[in-house]
Design a protein around this motif. Structure first.
Motif, short mmCIF file in Angstrom:
data_model
loop_
_atom_site.label_atom_id
_atom_site.label_comp_id
_atom_site.label_asym_id
_atom_site.label_seq_id
_atom_site.Cartn_x
_atom_site.Cartn_y
_atom_site.Cartn_z
N TYR A 41 0.83 -1.25 -0.04
CA TYR A 41 0.04 0.03 0.05
C TYR A 41 0.72 1.15 -0.03
CZ TYR A 41 0.77 0.71 4.97
OH TYR A 41 1.54 0.81 6.25
N THR A 74 1.03 5.60 0.92
CA THR A 74 0.20 6.67 1.56
C THR A 74 0.69 8.00 0.66
OG1 THR A 74 2.15 7.61 2.92
CG2 THR A 74 0.73 6.10 4.14
N GLY A 107 -3.86 8.27 4.57
CA GLY A 107 -2.72 7.50 5.49
C GLY A 107 -1.60 8.32 5.77
N HIS A 108 -1.44 9.64 5.50
CA HIS A 108 0.06 10.59 5.26
C HIS A 108 -0.24 11.51 6.29
CE1 HIS A 108 3.56 11.06 3.15
NE2 HIS A 108 3.46 12.29 3.41
N HIS A 109 0.70 11.78 6.87
CA HIS A 109 0.56 13.05 7.89
C HIS A 109 0.47 14.27 7.07
CE1 HIS A 109 4.83 12.32 6.87
NE2 HIS A 109 4.77 13.46 6.27
N ARG A 122 -8.10 13.13 6.91
CA ARG A 122 -7.82 12.07 7.32
C ARG A 122 -8.66 11.03 6.60
NH1 ARG A 122 -9.26 9.36 12.86
NH2 ARG A 122 -8.25 7.75 11.71
N ASN A 123 -7.84 10.17 5.78
CA ASN A 123 -8.37 8.90 5.02
C ASN A 123 -7.40 7.73 5.26
OD1 ASN A 123 -10.70 10.40 3.42
ND2 ASN A 123 -8.94 11.63 2.85
N PRO A 124 -7.89 6.56 5.04
CA PRO A 124 -6.88 5.39 5.09
C PRO A 124 -5.89 5.52 3.86
CG PRO A 124 -9.07 4.62 4.78
CD PRO A 124 -9.40 6.08 4.83
N MET A 125 -4.97 4.69 4.05
CA MET A 125 -3.75 4.47 3.00
C MET A 125 -4.42 4.19 1.55
SD MET A 125 -3.83 2.07 5.33
CE MET A 125 -3.05 2.14 6.43
N GLU A 178 -3.81 6.71 13.93
CA GLU A 178 -5.01 7.74 13.33
C GLU A 178 -4.40 8.28 11.97
OE1 GLU A 178 -5.92 10.14 16.72
OE2 GLU A 178 -7.17 8.51 17.65
N THR A 179 -3.27 8.83 12.07
CA THR A 179 -2.56 9.32 10.81
C THR A 179 -2.88 8.36 9.76
OG1 THR A 179 -0.82 10.62 12.10
CG2 THR A 179 -0.38 10.37 9.90
N MET A 180 -2.41 7.33 10.05
CA MET A 180 -2.64 6.28 8.69
C MET A 180 -4.09 5.84 8.31
SD MET A 180 0.86 4.22 8.92
CE MET A 180 1.03 4.25 7.16
N GLY A 181 -4.82 6.34 9.22
CA GLY A 181 -6.38 5.90 9.07
C GLY A 181 -6.50 4.25 9.32
N LEU A 182 -5.72 3.63 9.99
CA LEU A 182 -5.81 2.18 10.30
C LEU A 182 -6.99 1.97 11.15
CD1 LEU A 182 -4.33 -0.65 10.19
CD2 LEU A 182 -3.20 -0.14 12.42
N GLU A 196 -9.81 3.17 10.72
CA GLU A 196 -11.05 3.03 9.82
C GLU A 196 -11.18 1.69 9.21
OE1 GLU A 196 -11.67 6.36 7.31
OE2 GLU A 196 -10.80 7.77 8.38
N ILE A 197 -10.08 0.92 9.16
CA ILE A 197 -10.04 -0.44 8.59
C ILE A 197 -10.09 -1.41 9.66
CG2 ILE A 197 -8.77 -1.78 7.49
CD1 ILE A 197 -6.96 0.46 6.29
#
Lengths: 323, 112
Positions: free
Chosen positions: A193, A195, A214-216, A232-235, B89-93, B95-96
């Protein structure tokens, strides 16, 4: 001989290393190290030696702020290691060749610094203009190291460079990330995956649209104030068929935007403290007038904090100067 | 990186201890994936003693959770330190994969 100046066989330009610091020698089937009366001492596995000491295979030798590890390889292993090193260097050179030249003319300017790690990470970035005059900039970071991560990064970067995402408005950051998420699912890409941070600046409205996955955040410096610019979103690649949240911010005059990978701050410094994001953001803007450029100065500053002087991950930093 | 597996009737609890960096992941990934992905029980993973979570560690969790999700099985992470929670939280883990504050909350989610 290890020392700060020639004729030492291994010269370390380090203020904590004496001119003639220590000598490493093969003795029988082993290796010994002898301190040559250095000011700051020679350390084996954290213990300061007095005179000579054995240096076992795998042991850590500290000279000044540098750490060296003794390895024993067969001729074949050494050749394999050298071959792998050449392959990694070639892959790093290829990634570097795909990066855009910095913008040094016009109202929007950029500077960047890309320093691949010895293992080569999966960093890539780019910037450019859309046909309508909007400016786009992005940075991606593939999880893992080695040629696989670099290949994945190149595949993504080539799509973005050619503005070749199917049925996608390249000026819509949320749509771009959603499209990349459809094109690069982990299950179909060796469980990799990445970011990403992607932004589009419109000079006519001074609005920056952006999305992170998924990135700062990127960081915006304007009027002496620093603030985070991210969502904020997942990678990318982890979850199928999802929307990616985007946001928009007004850009003040004379603003600088800093995009970077986690390799710029995930270091362990001289006092064995693991840095966090805030350690790096505290440096932003401090080297703006450095003759080498701010990006190069930030790399130099971070690298100076690492005892070995070598970073574990790619150092990727893009600075965008807005009028 | 140490991984301990405790099976107590209706739950599999995994205790991880150390740094989930490149070396840490390499030392435990095979065992973790094999044990957790194949378990028919709900799984809770104790992160209280994980001091660092690198991208490869995130990948290990996602890959394992994806296999379990395909079988309709749950995996809950719990009790991350503040530093590890920031990374999650930064990586959005989160949410998975569900992330609970403590073991009690993780058990409640796993057995719901």
């Amino acid at each position: 001989m290890i020392g700060r100046v020639a004729p030492a066989g291994l010269v370390m330009p380090d203020g904590e290393v004496s001119r003639m610091h220590c000598r490493v020698a093969v003795a029988g089937n082993g290796v010994t190290v002898t301190d040559l009366g250095s000011t700051n001492g020679t350390f084996v596995e954290g213990q300061r030696i007095d005179g000579s000491a054995d240096l076992p295979v795998g042991a850590m030798l500290r000279v000044g702020t540098r750490r060296l590890q003794l390895e024993r390889l067969t001729g074949r292993q050494l050749k394999q290691s050298e071959d792998q090193g050449r392959d990694i260097a070639a892959a790093a050179a290829y990634v570097t060749a795909l990066l855009p030249p910095p913008l040094t003319d016009g109202p929007i300017r950029t500077e960047w610094c890309y320093e691949p790690s010895a293992q080569l990470g999966g960093d890539a970035f780019g910037h450019g203009f859309l046909p309508d005059g909007r400016f786009l900039v992005y940075l991606i970071d593939v999880a893992g190291h080695g040629a696989g991560a670099a290949l994945h990064a190149v595949a993504v970067m080539n799509l973005l460079r050619q503005r070749a995402l199917p049925d996608t408005d390249m000026g819509d950051p949320g749509a771009v990330l959603a499209c990349l998420n459809r094109l690069f699912p982990m299950a179909a890409h060796a469980d990799m995956y990445f970011t990403a941070w992607y932004g589009v600046y419109d000079p006519a409205t001074r609005q920056l649209r952006y999305a992170a996955a998924g990135h700062h955040p990127a960081w915006l410096l304007a009027g002496g104030e620093l603030r985070a610019i991210g969502t904020r979103n997942p990678m990318i690649g982890a979850v199928a068929d999802r929307e990616f949240r985007a946001d928009v911010s007004e850009m003040p005059a004379d603003a600088s935007l800093y995009l970077f990978s986690d390799g710029v701050f995930e270091i362990v410094d001289h006092v064995a403290r693991r840095w966090t994001l805030s350690d790096f953001t505290a440096l932003i803007g401090k080297h703006r007038d450095d003759p080498a450029g701010e990006a190069a100065a930030l790399l130099r500053t971070v690298r100076a904090e690492v005892p070995s002087g070598a970073l574990d991950d790619d150092f990727s930093l893009v600075i965008v100067r807005l009028p | 990186m140490q991984a301990e597996y405790q099976e107590t009737g209706d739950i599999l609890k995994v205790l991880l201890d150390g740094r989930l960096d490149t070396d840490g992941v390499h030392s435990c990934e095979l065992g973790f994936s094999a044990r957790v992905a194949s378990s028919p029980l709900p799984v809770i993973v104790d992160l209280a003693n994980v001091s660092f979570l690198a991208s490869l560690g995130v990948r290990m969790f996602i890959s394992t959770a994806r296999i379990r999700a395909a079988k309709g099985s749950k995996m809950i992470l719990f009790a991350p330190s503040d530093e590890v929670r920031d990374i999650i939280e930064t990586m959005g883990l989160d949410e998975i994969i569900p992330v609970a504050d403590d073991e009690t909350a993780a058990l409640a989610q796993a057995l719901a």
